[in-house]
Write a protein that holds these residues in place. Structure first.
Motif, PDB file in Angstrom:
ATOM      1  N   THR A 162     -25.811  23.683  -6.833  1.00 16.72           N
ATOM      2  CA  THR A 162     -25.839  22.252  -6.536  1.00 16.72           C
ATOM      3  C   THR A 162     -26.567  22.028  -5.229  1.00 16.72           C
ATOM      4  N   GLU A 195     -20.997  20.612 -14.988  1.00 17.42           N
ATOM      5  CA  GLU A 195     -19.825  21.483 -15.064  1.00 17.42           C
ATOM      6  C   GLU A 195     -19.962  22.472 -16.212  1.00 17.42           C
ATOM      7  N   ASP A 219     -21.529  20.457 -19.362  1.00 14.33           N
ATOM      8  CA  ASP A 219     -21.613  19.003 -19.276  1.00 14.33           C
ATOM      9  C   ASP A 219     -22.778  18.687 -18.333  1.00 14.33           C
ATOM     10  N   GLN A 271     -24.145  15.880 -17.500  1.00 12.47           N
ATOM     11  CA  GLN A 271     -23.946  14.718 -16.641  1.00 12.47           C
ATOM     12  C   GLN A 271     -23.116  15.071 -15.416  1.00 12.47           C
ATOM     13  N   LYS A 272     -22.058  15.872 -15.619  1.00 11.72           N
ATOM     14  CA  LYS A 272     -21.186  16.255 -14.507  1.00 11.72           C
ATOM     15  C   LYS A 272     -21.628  17.547 -13.833  1.00 11.72           C
TER      16      LYS A 272
END
Length: 613
Positions: A377, A604, A599, A601-602
């Protein structure tokens, strides 16, 4: 680079393709892709067209085998021979599963030689024609080895008497010994490889909804197939290197094979030159981020177009974009040294940041011959990049990935191991002849013949890894005292040491080493600790399952005890042992890599419990 015969062949072939619209693939509920990496295909029954050597006769098949020696396989991080059958087995498995979209993230050949590229083409054409499969390739450091090709050779082909036979494109390629001459062993460059494999992603296909490369505008709305073919010539896909006026090809492309999915193929190869000679680098994006800055600009444009049009963008390359050691790379550098354990190939945080900020969210990579999931990230942008390491079919664990897309922002990834491989033992009798030759000539590198008793392909590759660890990795990569201590200490002794302070622990370890001439265990690991480490490092969750439960429980308890043990910058044996178990613990408690959901979008990753057969 002028338009050659290959260019003309490409254009005539593409315009004769039947009009099959790939949107038909999207009729099923879930879209599925398979990722098969690091095949390292070598044609094991190649026509060498050499008056000096045609191979070794194999009574099992009645044909002449063009295989490498077992000695060479056990000194390499990959197999050269049995992986040919593993690739066929993987395609047969995919055929039975009905999966038709297949990605090969580089090193699809041994070294980009004509005999191996043509063998790959033949196999892919059969599965395309007879089973409707589509293949999308990107280049690896083994294909092409040199950007413009050149004379090549190998010294370790197996001869009829069990010795090794050198083969090269020129008799003077090797300075000593008898050399069989064959042009089939030379290196092909970008032009020959990409045009020969033109039907497999490198150039536009009428079956695709969209195709483009980094050196043209992303004209999605005005896309015209015939214009795309004309614009795709390799002489229009060139970039200038940092320290040379010579232009090099970049085989990157983006393609929409099914409605709503864009595959982004990134050519991460980087080359350096000395005079007229070129050599490839295996470092990957740490260099490509500097040498191929045009790619980052293009990726930004592709990401924006994909987002604007609601496309799910799947990036793939031969090279990883995120640390593949479960965030343990810094500790590994401190313990083993910056040049060990392929650490120069680990993407730096700065490199990962550049590609995350460019908008890549999911990336499939090979190169490392390991099974792993990494996540990064970017602190500045908050964007997350998930890197999926696809194992090699030529090493442990022999496996491939299946990507299912139930909905645009959710990806499901499962890992399929190859256990049963038909014809796996086809050359075993020839290896026994080699073993006898090594015995008669008292070769110190005579290999352990128990590998020929492997019950299946997974066990075969595991035994290959263990022999490689013993003969190559431990002597070259490990601090000598640390390797010896890990093979010497029992479970009780490690538990006892874990409760000591640094000074007491150091004295205990040195006393143990000084008083022991031979490795002996009374209750414990029997030299398995380093083997378990490599099972985890290379196989992640697939390797963890192969560690007996009693040892797993021991490791988990030891990790807890070592939380209280301080870590210093010292290179004393006590500190090395603490650092080793900190690395071991990170590899042990890794992100899911067997069956999991992403996921997008998240950003994760979530494990999915697999029901074992």
């Amino acid at each position: 680079m002028k338009k050659t015969y290959f260019t003309l062949l490409l254009l005539s072939t593409l315009w004769q393709l039947p009009s099959i619209h790939s949107a038909s693939f999207a009729q099923s509920q879930d879209i599925e892709f398979a990722f098969l990496s690091d095949i390292h295909l070598q044609d094991v029954y190649a026509a060498l067209h050499s008056p000096d050597f045609k191979g070794v006769f194999n009574p099992k098949t009645g044909k002449y085998a063009t295989i490498r020696s077992m000695k060479s396989q056990l000194n390499s991080t990959r197999l050269f021979n049995e992986n040919y059958f593993a690739f066929i087995q993987a395609l047969e498995d995919l055929k039975s599963k009905g999966i038709q979209l297949i990605v090969l993230p580089g090193d699809f050949t041994d070294d980009g030689q004509p005999m191996n590229v043509l063998a790959l083409k033949k196999i892919l054409e059969i599965y395309s024609r007879e089973y409707g499969m589509r293949f999308f390739l990107t280049t690896g450091n083994h294909d092409p080895v040199k950007p413009f090709g050149g004379i090549g050779g190998k010294k370790d082909f197996l001869a009829a008497d069990g010795s090794e036979q050198a083969i090269a494109g020129d008799a003077d390629f090797f300075p000593s010994g008898e050399v069989a001459v064959s042009s089939q062993i030379n290196y092909w460059g970008y032009e020959e490889i990409t045009y020969t494999l033109s039907d497999f992603g490198f150039f536009p296909s009428e079956q695709d909804l969209f195709w483009a490369h980094p050196f043209q505008e992303l004209n999605v709305d005005g896309y015209d197939f015939h214009q795309a073919v004309e614009n795709s010539r390799l002489d229009q896909r060139l970039y200038r290197t940092l320290n040379s006026e010579r232009l090099l090809p970049d085989a990157s492309y983006v393609v929409e094979p099914v409605a709503g999915i864009w595959l982004l193929a990134l050519d991460g190869n980087v080359y350096t030159h000395s005079g007229e000679d070129w050599s490839g680098s295996s470092v990957g994006f740490n260099q490509a981020v500097k040498v191929k800055k045009h790619q980052l600009d293009w990726i930004n444009k592709v990401v924006l177009e994909a987002e604007k049009r609601g496309k799910t963008l799947i990036s793939f390359s031969h090279y990883p974009l995120v640390d593949f050691h479960d965030s343990a790379s810094d500790e590994m550098k401190s313990l083993f040294g910056e040049q060990k354990f392929q650490l120069p190939r680990v993407p730096s945080r700065e490199t990962s940041s550049e590609y995350a900020k460019a908008g890549i969210r999911i990336h499939f990579a090979g190169h490392m011959h390991i099974n792993d999931t990494g996540i990064f990230t970017d602190a500045e942008s908050g964007k997350t990049l998930v890197n999926v390491q696809v194992p090699s079919l030529a090493a442990f664990p022999p496996a491939f990935k299946i990507l299912t897309i139930p909905e645009p922002e959710t990806l499901e990834i499962s890992t399929i191991q190859l256990q049963t491989v038909d014809r796996m033992d086809e050359f075993f009798d020839l290896y026994r002849i080699e073993q006898q030759w090594l015995l008669e000539h008292q070769d110190p590198q005579r290999w352990d013949s128990t590998i020929l008793h492997a019950k299946n392909y997974r066990d075969y590759t595991q035994m290959h890894l263990m022999e490689l660890t013993r003969s190559r990795f431990i002597p070259t990569d490990w601090p000598e005292n640390l390797a010896y201590a890990l093979q010497l200490l029992s479970q009780k002794e490690l538990e006892h040491w874990a409760g000591m302070d640094a000074e007491e622990g150091g004295m205990f370890l040195m006393e143990k080493l000084n008083n022991s001439k031979d490795i002996e265990q009374t209750d414990g690991l029997q030299g398995k600790l380093i083997e378990d480490f490599y099972l985890l490092k290379n196989g992640d969750e697939l390797g963890k399952k192969l560690i007996p439960s009693d040892r797993r429980h021991f490791y988990e308890a030891l990790f807890l005890k070592l939380l209280q043990k301080p870590l210093s910058d010292s290179q004393a044996l006590d500190t090395q042992l603490v650092r080793f178990f900190r690395i071991f613990e990170k590899l042990y408690h890794s992100l899911p890599s067997d069956h999991f959901l992403i996921d997008l979008q998240k950003g994760e990753v979530k494990r999915v419990d697999r029901v074992e057969d």
